[in-house]
Design an enzyme around this catalytic site. Sequence first.
Site, PDB file in Angstrom:
ATOM      1  N   HIS A  57      17.729   3.195  -1.243  1.00 46.28           N
ATOM      2  CA  HIS A  57      17.318   2.565   0.023  1.00 46.28           C
ATOM      3  C   HIS A  57      18.145   3.044   1.217  1.00 46.28           C
ATOM      4  O   HIS A  57      18.177   2.347   2.241  1.00 46.28           O
ATOM      5  CB  HIS A  57      17.406   1.030  -0.058  1.00 46.28           C
ATOM      6  CG  HIS A  57      16.352   0.384  -0.903  1.00 46.28           C
ATOM      7  ND1 HIS A  57      16.470   0.250  -2.256  1.00 46.28           N
ATOM      8  CD2 HIS A  57      15.157  -0.182  -0.587  1.00 46.28           C
ATOM      9  CE1 HIS A  57      15.404  -0.380  -2.743  1.00 46.28           C
ATOM     10  NE2 HIS A  57      14.585  -0.644  -1.756  1.00 46.28           N
ATOM     11  N   ASP A  90      13.139   9.036   0.346  1.00 47.67           N
ATOM     12  CA  ASP A  90      13.610   7.730  -0.110  1.00 47.67           C
ATOM     13  C   ASP A  90      12.507   7.026  -0.900  1.00 47.67           C
ATOM     14  O   ASP A  90      11.338   7.025  -0.491  1.00 47.67           O
ATOM     15  CB  ASP A  90      14.003   6.875   1.099  1.00 47.67           C
ATOM     16  CG  ASP A  90      14.840   5.674   0.698  1.00 47.67           C
ATOM     17  OD1 ASP A  90      16.061   5.731   0.884  1.00 47.67           O
ATOM     18  OD2 ASP A  90      14.269   4.679   0.200  1.00 47.67           O
ATOM     19  N   HIS A 128      11.795   4.045  -1.080  1.00 45.01           N
ATOM     20  CA  HIS A 128      11.138   3.010  -0.277  1.00 45.01           C
ATOM     21  C   HIS A 128      10.861   3.564   1.118  1.00 45.01           C
ATOM     22  O   HIS A 128      11.754   3.645   1.952  1.00 45.01           O
ATOM     23  CB  HIS A 128      11.997   1.760  -0.172  1.00 45.01           C
ATOM     24  CG  HIS A 128      11.216   0.537   0.241  1.00 45.01           C
ATOM     25  ND1 HIS A 128      10.297   0.553   1.275  1.00 45.01           N
ATOM     26  CD2 HIS A 128      11.188  -0.723  -0.255  1.00 45.01           C
ATOM     27  CE1 HIS A 128       9.771  -0.650   1.401  1.00 45.01           C
ATOM     28  NE2 HIS A 128      10.281  -1.442   0.488  1.00 45.01           N
ATOM     29  N   HIS A 158       4.055  -0.159  -5.632  1.00 47.14           N
ATOM     30  CA  HIS A 158       4.723  -1.209  -4.845  1.00 47.14           C
ATOM     31  C   HIS A 158       4.021  -1.346  -3.489  1.00 47.14           C
ATOM     32  O   HIS A 158       3.938  -0.392  -2.718  1.00 47.14           O
ATOM     33  CB  HIS A 158       6.170  -0.765  -4.675  1.00 47.14           C
ATOM     34  CG  HIS A 158       7.075  -1.741  -4.015  1.00 47.14           C
ATOM     35  ND1 HIS A 158       7.037  -2.004  -2.667  1.00 47.14           N
ATOM     36  CD2 HIS A 158       8.081  -2.505  -4.502  1.00 47.14           C
ATOM     37  CE1 HIS A 158       7.982  -2.880  -2.363  1.00 47.14           C
ATOM     38  NE2 HIS A 158       8.628  -3.209  -3.458  1.00 47.14           N
ATOM     39  N   GLU A 160       6.100  -5.495  -8.112  1.00 47.60           N
ATOM     40  CA  GLU A 160       5.506  -5.768  -6.804  1.00 47.60           C
ATOM     41  C   GLU A 160       4.332  -4.828  -6.544  1.00 47.60           C
ATOM     42  O   GLU A 160       4.185  -4.258  -5.457  1.00 47.60           O
ATOM     43  CB  GLU A 160       6.587  -5.649  -5.716  1.00 47.60           C
ATOM     44  CG  GLU A 160       7.854  -6.421  -6.096  1.00 47.60           C
ATOM     45  CD  GLU A 160       8.906  -6.507  -5.000  1.00 47.60           C
ATOM     46  OE1 GLU A 160       9.097  -7.623  -4.489  1.00 47.60           O
ATOM     47  OE2 GLU A 160       9.516  -5.475  -4.660  1.00 47.60           O
ATOM     48  N   GLU A 163       3.361 -10.588  -1.281  1.00 44.69           N
ATOM     49  CA  GLU A 163       4.641 -10.694  -0.589  1.00 44.69           C
ATOM     50  C   GLU A 163       4.416 -10.749   0.917  1.00 44.69           C
ATOM     51  O   GLU A 163       3.588 -10.027   1.464  1.00 44.69           O
ATOM     52  CB  GLU A 163       5.510  -9.478  -0.946  1.00 44.69           C
ATOM     53  CG  GLU A 163       6.881  -9.544  -0.299  1.00 44.69           C
ATOM     54  CD  GLU A 163       7.738  -8.304  -0.544  1.00 44.69           C
ATOM     55  OE1 GLU A 163       7.384  -7.506  -1.434  1.00 44.69           O
ATOM     56  OE2 GLU A 163       8.736  -8.140   0.167  1.00 44.69           O
ATOM     57  N   CYS A 209       6.192  -9.619   3.223  1.00 45.57           N
ATOM     58  CA  CYS A 209       6.437  -8.292   3.806  1.00 45.57           C
ATOM     59  C   CYS A 209       5.229  -7.375   3.657  1.00 45.57           C
ATOM     60  O   CYS A 209       4.995  -6.512   4.509  1.00 45.57           O
ATOM     61  CB  CYS A 209       7.646  -7.630   3.144  1.00 45.57           C
ATOM     62  SG  CYS A 209       9.232  -8.271   3.717  1.00 45.57           S
ATOM     63  N   CYS A 228      14.337  -9.909   2.556  1.00 41.95           N
ATOM     64  CA  CYS A 228      13.575  -8.964   3.381  1.00 41.95           C
ATOM     65  C   CYS A 228      12.553  -9.666   4.268  1.00 41.95           C
ATOM     66  O   CYS A 228      12.298  -9.223   5.392  1.00 41.95           O
ATOM     67  CB  CYS A 228      12.884  -7.931   2.493  1.00 41.95           C
ATOM     68  SG  CYS A 228      11.949  -8.634   1.120  1.00 41.95           S
ATOM     69  N   CYS A 229      11.947 -10.741   3.757  1.00 39.52           N
ATOM     70  CA  CYS A 229      10.802 -11.320   4.471  1.00 39.52           C
ATOM     71  C   CYS A 229      11.170 -12.062   5.761  1.00 39.52           C
ATOM     72  O   CYS A 229      10.516 -11.846   6.791  1.00 39.52           O
ATOM     73  CB  CYS A 229      10.009 -12.230   3.550  1.00 39.52           C
ATOM     74  SG  CYS A 229       9.306 -11.406   2.101  1.00 39.52           S
TER      75      CYS A 229
END
Lengths: 652, 652
Positions: free
Chosen positions: B157, B206, B208, B264, B316, B332, B334, B409-410
């Site tokens: 990350h 990356d 993500h 994801h 996810e 989620e 996010c 995160c959210c």
Amino acid sequence: MSPTSPALSAATGPVLLGPGALTALRPATSAAIEGGFWHARREVNARASIPQGPSLLESAGNLHDLRLAAGTAEGDFRGDYPFMDSDVYKWLEAASWQIGQIGPGTEDGDSRRADLVRDVDRIIALVAEAQQPDGYLNTWFQVTKGGERYKDLRWGHELYCAGHLIQAAVAHHRATGGKDLLRVATRFADHIDTVFGPGKAIDGFDGHPEVETALVELYRETGERRYLDLAAYFVDRHGHGVIGGEAYCQDRVPLREAENVEGHAVRQLYLLAAAADLASETGEAELRAAGERLWQAMTATKTHLTGGVGAHHDKEDFGDPFELPNERAYCETCAAIASVQWSWRMALLTGEARYSDLIERTLFNGFLSGVSLDGESWLYVNPLQVRDGHTDPGGDHSARRTRWFRCACCPPNIMRLLASLEHYVASTDGAGLQIHQYATGRFSGEVGDAVVGVSAHTSYPAAGAVVLTVEESPGDRPWTLSLRIPEWSSRHTVRVDGEAADARLDNGWLRLEREWAPGQRIELELDMTPRLTRADPRVDAVRGCVAIERGPLVYCLEQADHPGGGLDDVVIDVTRPLTAEERPDLLGGVTTVSAAGRRRALPQTAHWWPYQGVGHGDTASAPGGDLALTAVPYYAWANREDGSMRVWLPTS
Amino acid sequence: MSPTSPALSAATGPVLLGPGALTALRPATSAAIEGGFWHARREVNARASIPQGPSLLESAGNLHDLRLAAGTAEGDFRGDYPFMDSDVYKWLEAASWQIGQIGPGTEDGDSRRADLVRDVDRIIALVAEAQQPDGYLNTWFQVTKGGERYKDLRWGHELYCAGHLIQAAVAHHRATGGKDLLRVATRFADHIDTVFGPGKAIDGFDGHPEVETALVELYRETGERRYLDLAAYFVDRHGHGVIGGEAYCQDRVPLREAENVEGHAVRQLYLLAAAADLASETGEAELRAAGERLWQAMTATKTHLTGGVGAHHDKEDFGDPFELPNERAYCETCAAIASVQWSWRMALLTGEARYSDLIERTLFNGFLSGVSLDGESWLYVNPLQVRDGHTDPGGDHSARRTRWFRCACCPPNIMRLLASLEHYVASTDGAGLQIHQYATGRFSGEVGDAVVGVSAHTSYPAAGAVVLTVEESPGDRPWTLSLRIPEWSSRHTVRVDGEAADARLDNGWLRLEREWAPGQRIELELDMTPRLTRADPRVDAVRGCVAIERGPLVYCLEQADHPGGGLDDVVIDVTRPLTAEERPDLLGGVTTVSAAGRRRALPQTAHWWPYQGVGHGDTASAPGGDLALTAVPYYAWANREDGSMRVWLPTS
């Protein structure tokens, strides 16, 4: 119910009750499966699955890790889990039961037995060398943690591994009389008994139950009461927030207060098996009541049609009541095995037929699906649906059969259940013999001090006829032959020596009480007409669907039998009859079930939003055509090319 | 469509297209939400959520970790993830947009603005101090990994955090003109540009995505083309097995070849947002076509009714087509935000209304459910059902609102979207103004070199009337005011200055072309009659069910409104009318929808097996009684006592 005489108890098999056990039933005094469906599956287990174990354990690193711990090899620890040793122990248990099975006297049998004995003895020696002087044994902690012990009860699996070591040792001793592994296991158990318990160094338990039921078996095998007491201590400490309080670790609520099964399915079920063991040996009413209550709750609200349990991939959790998804059914093969083990203990404890109803359903469906027809690849999860357009994640949770898993708990677990399966078929209660499962073979029980025995011949579940012949009977007193009439059966007949028999149906048991004479012949016929099954309306996942069943088998559609399209648009016509057909050429020989169906009209795919107002003009494309549906037994799925699959079929 | 003039482009907000961008639409030149539904939600965000950020980031350890990296504090790293820094950056982005919102000139506003500026500047200073001399910045790797870098692209990350740093810096610069954070971000971006790329030290990306879309924004903000090139490099390298080949990391298949969204959900959607950014700036047809194809596939097969996406807790993951579970919908928060961000870029790129249809649905439902009514607690996952007897796992994935998450995160992601929401309401295309969302406020665009603007007044979605008044118009030429007619709307009327207007409906846009004069009044009326909605028959999870909707709002039943029982046995009567009622007292003021229903007859609970033969005698208990159903907006659920909830209601 009264305790039964231990005099003629079986000399081998799991759940060999102690002399003071307070159960309705006891294991059969002898049991052998000699032909038919399960014999064929066990032959594959004996000739393909079990013999490959040592090389798989070698290539996965488990045996290397034992050598590392013993100091006889160098290198890095291999494998990702602290429970690598348990795979070895489960294989040793399977191989031990198998050694007890292989008939000596034939050239083939003698040679196979000798090969297996050689592998087992070699691996037992590795295990013994890896054990530490004080009895402790776990290669992960010895090799990678500098000998740190019992610091992580939630995840360490040290006692879990000890439990499987004990189970293997008990099996080895019962099946072969050998004491080498039993000595190792007893030393570890004695070590644990010095560390864990009231007033000892650690007040706690392992996050993954297994040692509890194993310790009861060790008590049964050795007669040492303190193993039973230690098992009781471990069971009782669960649910009090001792190791974190999570449902996952069976630490949220005590069993005696729990209202439903919860948390990690295998952990819950191994714990419940131990509770049933304890209730059997001690007669504790509260623990027995908890088992009955939780079994009822599990089957009524948290069990898939296949007998599979565990609704969540996430944390391998039971999920909520009636949360029984199809495509994401976790239904770990190990959970099916654990369910069978618990249910068998409850069947012996209570004498009730329903426990063996669930065993039958689980064995033929959610358990057997875990191993391929050739015995060489496996499923860890056993979903009830694979969708069109499925993107397979690969790895342990793949919907494709895999040669071995990173977390290889299931394959040797399947091997040990298949290798000991004859011990789940029959029981005795001092007044007769109970036949729980229908398989060709010989099964004996006891009536007072006399032996009673039958042989059974059947092609079940291909056909519903079972012929039992009395082989042994004292001849001087009546005794009762009890035949389980499965919960799925809506019609049966029974004849004795060719004549319709007078038999009472007693809560799932057909009771035939006679002064039986050797040679008498009992013919049971169960109606195997294929049928449609629906679910409780609270099972949202299958609303508006039916499943096809025949006898104890759940059926599924596979894409391989429906070329030219997927399965997501298939509808079954429930007004048209089902037709069974024997197909010896297909999937090792199965009976298929045909049904009338069609491909449904689908919304125009050009529209981007799949939700529409009720009563809006239908934007469906041209209706799909009629489609002949061919269903195959669920246990045989995923043995051909990849593709979609479904058990539950929409009706409109 | 043709590229539009950049002359009068907006001066702030996200997605501030570059001067050469090749899009159908551009962001509005100015935008302000001043009243109504979203204003109220944004006030909670501004007065409760955002101001609490610094103390939450302090107590969760994020700021402590920055000090550790800077060498100005001692102790252990706090938090469990390598992306702890991103929570700080997302909060900085939210606070920056918010600073740009708070009206100066009032005592309350001046003081709140000053407080927020002080917090932002203080935290920017912490970030700057933690940065390494060469521009690298990630506290996890600096503190716990001895400065190891880029060794674990799948999980590290590092570029993900860099992306959020860049987004925060761009927001801070656009909203306040401040350059301190932009300097930090630019140095990090320059460092990344020296390390990653063809012929450089690392060929990879990356696991993500996030840095990709951020680098496009940095290009837009600085005019430096190499940031755009670096973003393009990263996007293009996905899907070639470069970092392991998993769908989870968006490395299984290149976007230009993909047929459906996968892996994801947040990772997929951030990557797709970047692809839309690139297509916008470069005009690449293939990348645009991939976006259109994947958006269509996502909405048609992998989107819940609430706009939520991501069907699996495990990894996810998006799940399979039409695999849209209710109780285990991951959805989620996010992912809802990422969906809005991607859809907005697609709306600008293509000019098509459907992208803003999905934005509306997502904002009002699957996004807004993520924050409590008081702005102080959150949902990470947004299921569509909580069953009777639910055992909540606690933790981040709880169905109960939580003050902050271990993986947080959210919450700051919600804050940044709410704080910049006005920029998703309107756009301009050089020939007029497009109103994408209905909110009280002022919105301007451009027609050639002239400014055109409207004000809007509405209580939407409580009522369907929207009154727009022309505020600015050149008066010497016609221009087009385009109003989005939502996909859910089956009936609308529009009047100009009190008279029925001549307007054409153009693929979701109501086009009103006039020589508009200031003061002219456009009245749009959308029919808000509550309605029942059904799903594509391939959505197995909701077969035989309907959902209640009203306007853009999805409704749900909550146990709190149905005392005396659970919700698993509830059936809705679809033949009886729905009734809407304003309830200013309830849940901060909502319109409830009432329906007729009943509790269904259930199988006898004493029976242990919940599956029965079709046509067998019904073992149902006495029929349940009639039940008046009261549905509340889904976004407002879980703001009262714990209990069951469901969106989809069985019809029989």
